[in-house]
Design a protein around this motif. Structure first.
Motif, PDB file in Angstrom:
ATOM      1  N   GLU A 157       0.821  -1.221   0.000  1.00  0.00           N
ATOM      2  CA  GLU A 157       0.000   0.000   0.000  1.00  0.00           C
ATOM      3  C   GLU A 157       0.851   1.265   0.000  1.00  0.00           C
ATOM      4  O   GLU A 157       0.342   2.355  -0.236  1.00  0.00           O
ATOM      5  CB  GLU A 157      -0.943  -0.002   1.213  1.00  0.00           C
ATOM      6  CG  GLU A 157      -2.051  -1.029   1.136  1.00  0.00           C
ATOM      7  CD  GLU A 157      -1.635  -2.435   1.550  1.00  0.00           C
ATOM      8  OE1 GLU A 157      -2.504  -3.322   1.497  1.00  0.00           O
ATOM      9  OE2 GLU A 157      -0.462  -2.650   1.924  1.00  0.00           O
ATOM     10  N   ILE A 158       2.154   1.135   0.225  1.00  0.00           N
ATOM     11  CA  ILE A 158       3.050   2.290   0.177  1.00  0.00           C
ATOM     12  C   ILE A 158       2.969   2.962  -1.196  1.00  0.00           C
ATOM     13  O   ILE A 158       3.177   4.162  -1.323  1.00  0.00           O
ATOM     14  CB  ILE A 158       4.505   1.879   0.533  1.00  0.00           C
ATOM     15  CG1 ILE A 158       5.348   3.079   0.960  1.00  0.00           C
ATOM     16  CG2 ILE A 158       5.178   1.152  -0.604  1.00  0.00           C
ATOM     17  CD1 ILE A 158       5.187   3.451   2.384  1.00  0.00           C
ATOM     18  N   GLY A 159       2.618   2.184  -2.209  1.00  0.00           N
ATOM     19  CA  GLY A 159       2.499   2.721  -3.556  1.00  0.00           C
ATOM     20  C   GLY A 159       1.393   3.745  -3.717  1.00  0.00           C
ATOM     21  O   GLY A 159       1.367   4.493  -4.693  1.00  0.00           O
ATOM     22  N   ARG A 160       0.476   3.809  -2.774  1.00  0.00           N
ATOM     23  CA  ARG A 160      -0.610   4.803  -2.826  1.00  0.00           C
ATOM     24  C   ARG A 160      -0.139   6.197  -2.421  1.00  0.00           C
ATOM     25  O   ARG A 160      -0.879   7.161  -2.570  1.00  0.00           O
ATOM     26  CB  ARG A 160      -1.749   4.375  -1.912  1.00  0.00           C
ATOM     27  CG  ARG A 160      -2.433   3.117  -2.351  1.00  0.00           C
ATOM     28  CD  ARG A 160      -3.599   2.822  -1.450  1.00  0.00           C
ATOM     29  NE  ARG A 160      -4.130   1.497  -1.713  1.00  0.00           N
ATOM     30  CZ  ARG A 160      -4.797   0.785  -0.837  1.00  0.00           C
ATOM     31  NH1 ARG A 160      -5.035   1.277   0.367  1.00  0.00           N
ATOM     32  NH2 ARG A 160      -5.242  -0.405  -1.144  1.00  0.00           N
ATOM     33  N   LEU A 161       1.062   6.290  -1.882  1.00  0.00           N
ATOM     34  CA  LEU A 161       1.563   7.581  -1.395  1.00  0.00           C
ATOM     35  C   LEU A 161       2.273   8.319  -2.528  1.00  0.00           C
ATOM     36  O   LEU A 161       3.472   8.554  -2.500  1.00  0.00           O
ATOM     37  CB  LEU A 161       2.494   7.354  -0.198  1.00  0.00           C
ATOM     38  CG  LEU A 161       1.883   6.563   0.963  1.00  0.00           C
ATOM     39  CD1 LEU A 161       2.886   6.416   2.097  1.00  0.00           C
ATOM     40  CD2 LEU A 161       0.604   7.212   1.453  1.00  0.00           C
ATOM     41  N   GLY A 162       1.504   8.711  -3.511  1.00  0.00           N
ATOM     42  CA  GLY A 162       2.052   9.300  -4.734  1.00  0.00           C
ATOM     43  C   GLY A 162       2.626  10.688  -4.606  1.00  0.00           C
ATOM     44  O   GLY A 162       3.331  11.137  -5.504  1.00  0.00           O
ATOM     45  N   VAL A 163       2.350  11.402  -3.509  1.00  0.00           N
ATOM     46  CA  VAL A 163       2.910  12.751  -3.355  1.00  0.00           C
ATOM     47  C   VAL A 163       4.061  12.800  -2.351  1.00  0.00           C
ATOM     48  O   VAL A 163       4.628  13.864  -2.119  1.00  0.00           O
ATOM     49  CB  VAL A 163       1.826  13.802  -2.993  1.00  0.00           C
ATOM     50  CG1 VAL A 163       0.804  13.931  -4.115  1.00  0.00           C
ATOM     51  CG2 VAL A 163       1.144  13.486  -1.682  1.00  0.00           C
ATOM     52  N   VAL A 164       4.410  11.652  -1.775  1.00  0.00           N
ATOM     53  CA  VAL A 164       5.546  11.618  -0.847  1.00  0.00           C
ATOM     54  C   VAL A 164       6.818  11.967  -1.612  1.00  0.00           C
ATOM     55  O   VAL A 164       7.103  11.387  -2.658  1.00  0.00           O
ATOM     56  CB  VAL A 164       5.682  10.239  -0.171  1.00  0.00           C
ATOM     57  CG1 VAL A 164       7.021  10.088   0.518  1.00  0.00           C
ATOM     58  CG2 VAL A 164       4.564  10.035   0.834  1.00  0.00           C
ATOM     59  N   THR A 165       7.565  12.929  -1.096  1.00  0.00           N
ATOM     60  CA  THR A 165       8.846  13.302  -1.704  1.00  0.00           C
ATOM     61  C   THR A 165      10.020  12.726  -0.926  1.00  0.00           C
ATOM     62  O   THR A 165      11.112  12.615  -1.461  1.00  0.00           O
ATOM     63  CB  THR A 165       9.012  14.827  -1.797  1.00  0.00           C
ATOM     64  OG1 THR A 165       8.971  15.392  -0.484  1.00  0.00           O
ATOM     65  CG2 THR A 165       7.936  15.443  -2.673  1.00  0.00           C
ATOM     66  N   ARG A 166       9.798  12.367   0.342  1.00  0.00           N
ATOM     67  CA  ARG A 166      10.871  11.825   1.178  1.00  0.00           C
ATOM     68  C   ARG A 166      10.327  10.659   1.989  1.00  0.00           C
ATOM     69  O   ARG A 166       9.345  10.803   2.716  1.00  0.00           O
ATOM     70  CB  ARG A 166      11.417  12.904   2.112  1.00  0.00           C
ATOM     71  CG  ARG A 166      12.520  12.407   3.030  1.00  0.00           C
ATOM     72  CD  ARG A 166      13.032  13.514   3.954  1.00  0.00           C
ATOM     73  NE  ARG A 166      13.970  12.987   4.901  1.00  0.00           N
ATOM     74  CZ  ARG A 166      15.275  12.825   4.687  1.00  0.00           C
ATOM     75  NH1 ARG A 166      15.784  13.176   3.526  1.00  0.00           N
ATOM     76  NH2 ARG A 166      16.069  12.332   5.606  1.00  0.00           N
ATOM     77  N   SER A 178       6.409  11.033  -6.982  1.00  0.00           N
ATOM     78  CA  SER A 178       6.978  12.312  -6.533  1.00  0.00           C
ATOM     79  C   SER A 178       8.224  12.126  -5.678  1.00  0.00           C
ATOM     80  O   SER A 178       8.838  13.114  -5.257  1.00  0.00           O
ATOM     81  CB  SER A 178       5.940  13.103  -5.732  1.00  0.00           C
ATOM     82  OG  SER A 178       4.822  13.411  -6.528  1.00  0.00           O
ATOM     83  N   LEU A 179       8.597  10.881  -5.414  1.00  0.00           N
ATOM     84  CA  LEU A 179       9.698  10.583  -4.509  1.00  0.00           C
ATOM     85  C   LEU A 179      11.013  11.190  -5.001  1.00  0.00           C
ATOM     86  O   LEU A 179      11.435  10.946  -6.126  1.00  0.00           O
ATOM     87  CB  LEU A 179       9.843   9.068  -4.351  1.00  0.00           C
ATOM     88  CG  LEU A 179      10.611   8.560  -3.149  1.00  0.00           C
ATOM     89  CD1 LEU A 179       9.967   9.017  -1.841  1.00  0.00           C
ATOM     90  CD2 LEU A 179      10.692   7.041  -3.177  1.00  0.00           C
ATOM     91  N   GLU A 180      11.622  12.001  -4.150  1.00  0.00           N
ATOM     92  CA  GLU A 180      12.912  12.626  -4.435  1.00  0.00           C
ATOM     93  C   GLU A 180      14.027  12.011  -3.603  1.00  0.00           C
ATOM     94  O   GLU A 180      15.170  11.941  -4.042  1.00  0.00           O
ATOM     95  CB  GLU A 180      12.840  14.134  -4.152  1.00  0.00           C
ATOM     96  CG  GLU A 180      11.842  14.874  -5.013  1.00  0.00           C
ATOM     97  CD  GLU A 180      11.645  16.312  -4.576  1.00  0.00           C
ATOM     98  OE1 GLU A 180      12.333  16.774  -3.629  1.00  0.00           O
ATOM     99  OE2 GLU A 180      10.778  16.981  -5.162  1.00  0.00           O
ATOM    100  N   VAL A 181      13.694  11.588  -2.370  1.00  0.00           N
ATOM    101  CA  VAL A 181      14.683  11.039  -1.439  1.00  0.00           C
ATOM    102  C   VAL A 181      14.152   9.726  -0.884  1.00  0.00           C
ATOM    103  O   VAL A 181      13.064   9.681  -0.311  1.00  0.00           O
ATOM    104  CB  VAL A 181      14.963  12.030  -0.280  1.00  0.00           C
ATOM    105  CG1 VAL A 181      15.925  11.426   0.723  1.00  0.00           C
ATOM    106  CG2 VAL A 181      15.482  13.355  -0.816  1.00  0.00           C
TER     107      VAL A 181
END
Length: 153
Positions: A85-94, A115-118
């Protein structure tokens, strides 16, 4: 205002309590739940539970917090798998789950966190293949996955 800071702090404590309850399979009836975070996304853009003495597994309900921008779980006694379900966090950058004992493979769904940057997962006891879906993360600028048992390139 100070009252808003107290409210935000209380929500973080309640989420930490929910986490602990979910990790042990306990009921969380009567407390604030993830619906509160969904209804008040500005209060749930950052979830920093680093170094809080959390144990157990990451609850699959983490995927309901779709407004998170920062997810900090490092330096806890977390075990088990990173939920798909971590894949649902589409706006997480870090996303940082370093210095844990997750001892699982890295889920392919991590490639949906566009959106993951880090991504920091060093010393997390992860094993298995590095998912090719990491290549889908066009914004990824920093990745730290050393000191795991991951294979691949």
């Amino acid at each position: 205002p100070a009252s808003m800071l107290a409210f935000v702090h209380r929500d973080v404590v309640v989420i930490a309590a929910l986490w602990a309850g979910a990790a042990r399979g306990a009921s969380v009836g009567g407390q604030l739940d993830y619906t509160t975070c969904l209804a008040l996304p500005s209060l749930c853009s950052t979830l920093d539970l680093s170094s809080r003495g959390l144990d157990g597994s990451i609850p699959s309900r983490i995927g309901q917090l779709t407004n998170l921008v920062t997810l900090e779980l490092q330096n806890n006694a977390l075990v088990g798998a990173i939920p798909t379900e971590i894949g649902r966090l589409g706006v997480v950058t870090r996303f940082d789950a370093s210095f844990t004992s997750l001892s699982s493979k890295l889920p392919t769904e991590i490639g949906k966190m566009t959106s993951l940057e880090v991504l920091i997962l060093r010393d997390a006891s992860l094993s298995g293949l590095i998912p090719t879906e990491l290549g889908l993360l066009g914004e990824l600028a920093q990745i730290s996955i050393q000191n795991n048992m991951l294979v691949g390139s």
